[in-house]
Design a protein around this motif. Sequence first.
Motif, mmCIF file in Angstrom:
data_model
loop_
_atom_site.group_PDB
_atom_site.id
_atom_site.type_symbol
_atom_site.label_atom_id
_atom_site.label_comp_id
_atom_site.label_asym_id
_atom_site.label_seq_id
_atom_site.Cartn_x
_atom_site.Cartn_y
_atom_site.Cartn_z
ATOM 1 N N ARG A 167 16.196 -0.647 -15.365
ATOM 2 C CA ARG A 167 15.130 0.106 -14.712
ATOM 3 C C ARG A 167 15.026 1.458 -15.412
ATOM 4 N NH1 ARG A 167 18.380 1.058 -9.026
ATOM 5 N NH2 ARG A 167 20.071 2.340 -9.881
ATOM 6 N N PRO A 168 13.885 2.142 -15.270
ATOM 7 C CA PRO A 168 13.747 3.469 -15.897
ATOM 8 C C PRO A 168 14.779 4.443 -15.344
ATOM 9 C CG PRO A 168 11.609 2.609 -15.234
ATOM 10 C CD PRO A 168 12.636 1.697 -14.637
ATOM 11 N N ILE A 169 15.322 5.269 -16.204
ATOM 12 C CA ILE A 169 16.303 6.268 -15.775
ATOM 13 C C ILE A 169 15.647 7.249 -14.809
ATOM 14 C CG2 ILE A 169 17.665 8.255 -16.567
ATOM 15 C CD1 ILE A 169 18.345 6.738 -19.049
ATOM 16 N N GLY A 170 16.370 7.582 -13.756
ATOM 17 C CA GLY A 170 15.855 8.531 -12.784
ATOM 18 C C GLY A 170 15.129 7.891 -11.624
ATOM 19 N N THR A 171 15.083 6.547 -11.593
ATOM 20 C CA THR A 171 14.415 5.867 -10.488
ATOM 21 C C THR A 171 15.176 6.105 -9.194
ATOM 22 O OG1 THR A 171 13.609 4.139 -11.965
ATOM 23 C CG2 THR A 171 13.615 3.648 -9.607
ATOM 24 N N ASP A 172 14.470 6.526 -8.161
ATOM 25 C CA ASP A 172 15.086 6.750 -6.854
ATOM 26 C C ASP A 172 15.529 5.415 -6.282
ATOM 27 O OD1 ASP A 172 15.841 7.407 -4.312
ATOM 28 O OD2 ASP A 172 14.047 8.580 -3.842
ATOM 29 N N LYS A 173 16.783 5.328 -5.893
ATOM 30 C CA LYS A 173 17.317 4.069 -5.388
ATOM 31 C C LYS A 173 16.576 3.583 -4.147
ATOM 32 C CE LYS A 173 21.989 4.725 -7.218
ATOM 33 N NZ LYS A 173 23.438 4.812 -6.890
ATOM 34 N N GLY A 174 15.948 4.487 -3.422
ATOM 35 C CA GLY A 174 15.230 4.076 -2.224
ATOM 36 C C GLY A 174 13.774 3.752 -2.479
ATOM 37 N N THR A 175 13.329 3.886 -3.740
ATOM 38 C CA THR A 175 11.929 3.641 -4.075
ATOM 39 C C THR A 175 11.787 2.335 -4.851
ATOM 40 O OG1 THR A 175 11.536 6.021 -4.230
ATOM 41 C CG2 THR A 175 9.901 4.568 -5.244
ATOM 42 N N PRO A 176 10.922 1.413 -4.405
ATOM 43 C CA PRO A 176 10.727 0.166 -5.146
ATOM 44 C C PRO A 176 10.209 0.450 -6.554
ATOM 45 C CG PRO A 176 9.768 0.014 -2.951
ATOM 46 C CD PRO A 176 10.124 1.453 -3.167
ATOM 47 N N ALA A 177 10.728 -0.241 -7.525
ATOM 48 C CA ALA A 177 10.293 -0.071 -8.906
ATOM 49 C C ALA A 177 10.453 -1.395 -9.625
ATOM 50 C CB ALA A 177 11.116 1.018 -9.596
ATOM 51 N N CYS A 178 9.771 -1.514 -10.742
ATOM 52 C CA CYS A 178 9.895 -2.740 -11.529
ATOM 53 C C CYS A 178 11.313 -2.842 -12.082
ATOM 54 C CB CYS A 178 8.899 -2.728 -12.678
ATOM 55 S SG CYS A 178 7.178 -2.642 -12.162
ATOM 56 N N LEU A 179 11.822 -4.049 -12.109
ATOM 57 C CA LEU A 179 13.122 -4.322 -12.713
ATOM 58 C C LEU A 179 12.902 -5.167 -13.958
ATOM 59 C CD1 LEU A 179 15.689 -5.248 -9.895
ATOM 60 C CD2 LEU A 179 15.684 -3.224 -11.358
ATOM 61 N N GLY A 180 13.459 -4.719 -15.076
ATOM 62 C CA GLY A 180 13.430 -5.521 -16.282
ATOM 63 C C GLY A 180 14.697 -6.342 -16.379
ATOM 64 N N TYR A 181 14.670 -7.397 -17.173
ATOM 65 C CA TYR A 181 15.863 -8.223 -17.346
ATOM 66 C C TYR A 181 15.910 -8.774 -18.765
ATOM 67 C CZ TYR A 181 12.508 -11.989 -16.312
ATOM 68 O OH TYR A 181 11.419 -12.828 -16.310
ATOM 69 N N GLY A 227 8.821 -6.972 -4.364
ATOM 70 C CA GLY A 227 9.990 -6.870 -3.503
ATOM 71 C C GLY A 227 10.116 -5.475 -2.925
ATOM 72 N N ASP A 228 10.401 -5.389 -1.637
ATOM 73 C CA ASP A 228 10.508 -4.092 -0.969
ATOM 74 C C ASP A 228 11.886 -3.468 -1.111
ATOM 75 O OD1 ASP A 228 7.890 -4.298 -0.094
ATOM 76 O OD2 ASP A 228 8.474 -5.386 1.724
ATOM 77 N N THR A 229 12.862 -4.266 -1.516
ATOM 78 C CA THR A 229 14.228 -3.767 -1.654
ATOM 79 C C THR A 229 14.802 -4.239 -2.979
ATOM 80 O OG1 THR A 229 15.223 -5.704 -0.599
ATOM 81 C CG2 THR A 229 14.550 -3.873 0.854
ATOM 82 N N LEU A 230 15.881 -3.595 -3.401
ATOM 83 C CA LEU A 230 16.543 -4.012 -4.637
ATOM 84 C C LEU A 230 17.061 -5.443 -4.538
ATOM 85 C CD1 LEU A 230 17.563 -3.375 -7.468
ATOM 86 C CD2 LEU A 230 19.603 -2.344 -6.433
ATOM 87 N N PRO A 231 17.694 -5.856 -3.420
ATOM 88 C CA PRO A 231 18.130 -7.257 -3.316
ATOM 89 C C PRO A 231 16.970 -8.245 -3.436
ATOM 90 C CG PRO A 231 19.252 -5.925 -1.678
ATOM 91 C CD PRO A 231 18.199 -5.048 -2.283
ATOM 92 N N ALA A 232 15.798 -7.892 -2.883
ATOM 93 C CA ALA A 232 14.644 -8.788 -2.966
ATOM 94 C C ALA A 232 14.169 -8.924 -4.406
ATOM 95 C CB ALA A 232 13.511 -8.267 -2.085
ATOM 96 N N ARG A 233 14.158 -7.829 -5.154
ATOM 97 C CA ARG A 233 13.730 -7.888 -6.549
ATOM 98 C C ARG A 233 14.730 -8.674 -7.389
ATOM 99 N NH1 ARG A 233 12.463 -2.455 -5.237
ATOM 100 N NH2 ARG A 233 14.297 -1.655 -6.327
ATOM 101 N N ARG A 234 16.014 -8.468 -7.117
ATOM 102 C CA ARG A 234 17.044 -9.218 -7.833
ATOM 103 C C ARG A 234 16.913 -10.718 -7.554
ATOM 104 N NH1 ARG A 234 21.978 -6.519 -9.116
ATOM 105 N NH2 ARG A 234 23.101 -8.316 -8.298
#
Length: 243
Positions: free
Chosen positions: A148-162, A180-187
Amino acid sequence: MAIADEVVGTLAHLVAYVGALALFAILALAALGQLPELRGDDPADKPGWSTADRSHPAFALSRIDSSEKTASYTILRHPEGGRKDVMRWASAADQPVAELEIYREGGEFDVTRPVAMDLAVQMGLGAATPLEQAGLIETKFGPVALFRPIGTDKGTPACLGYLKRNEEPALQISGFSCQGDTLPARRAAIACTLNRLTLLTSGNEPKLAELFAHAELKRRGCDLAGSPDWLLGAANAQLRGAL
C-alpha cells in the motif's frame, strides 16, 4: 628550356596534389569532430509492448455464481517473448476497482527494476510513489505479499496491491483491489481472486500447466459470509467480475 618547363609543371601538379590531400584531411577532421555529438544522440526506440488482438485468453476466474459480470481482458506481447494477460474490473461509474495481471517473462524482463515501481503504476499511482508492505496472505500459489502507499492511515480504506513471483516457470502475478471497508475484507478479496484463478491453456509451456495443477491441490474456498467485498459478498453482485 623544355626541361625547366617540365620541372615547373611537375611542381605545379605536386602542389595541387598536396593541396587536395590537405583539403581531404581538413574535411576528415571536421567529420571526426562531429562523431562524439552523433554518438551522444539517443538510440532509436526499441519496440515495446503491443496489444495482441488475435491471441486467446489463457486464464480465467472460476465463477461464484451465474450473476457475475465479465471483466475486460487484454493480452499484451513483447518482441522479446514476454506476454501479459490483464483482467480489469470497474465500478458502475467506470472507475477502476481491481486488476489482475499474469506476466510470463521474456528477454525484456529487467531484474534490476524495482517491482514496486511497476506495481505503483498498476495501482494508478506515479512510478515514483513509495509503497510499503501490508502483510502477507496465504493462497493456493503460496504466500503473496501485499503493498500500500506509504503513509496510508490504517483506519482509512485504500487500494491494496499484491505481487507473487515464481522462478520456474518465470511468472509474475500482480494487481490491486480497492474494495472492502476493512483491511481484512480487502485481504480476503485478493486471496479469493487468486484462489479462483484458473489456467485455460498452457500452450507449449508444460511447467506452467504443472504449476497450476499443483496449486489446485491447495485451493481454498472463499469466505462469502465473512466479507462485504464486491468479489465475495452477495449484496454487491452487480459489481463483481469474472472472466
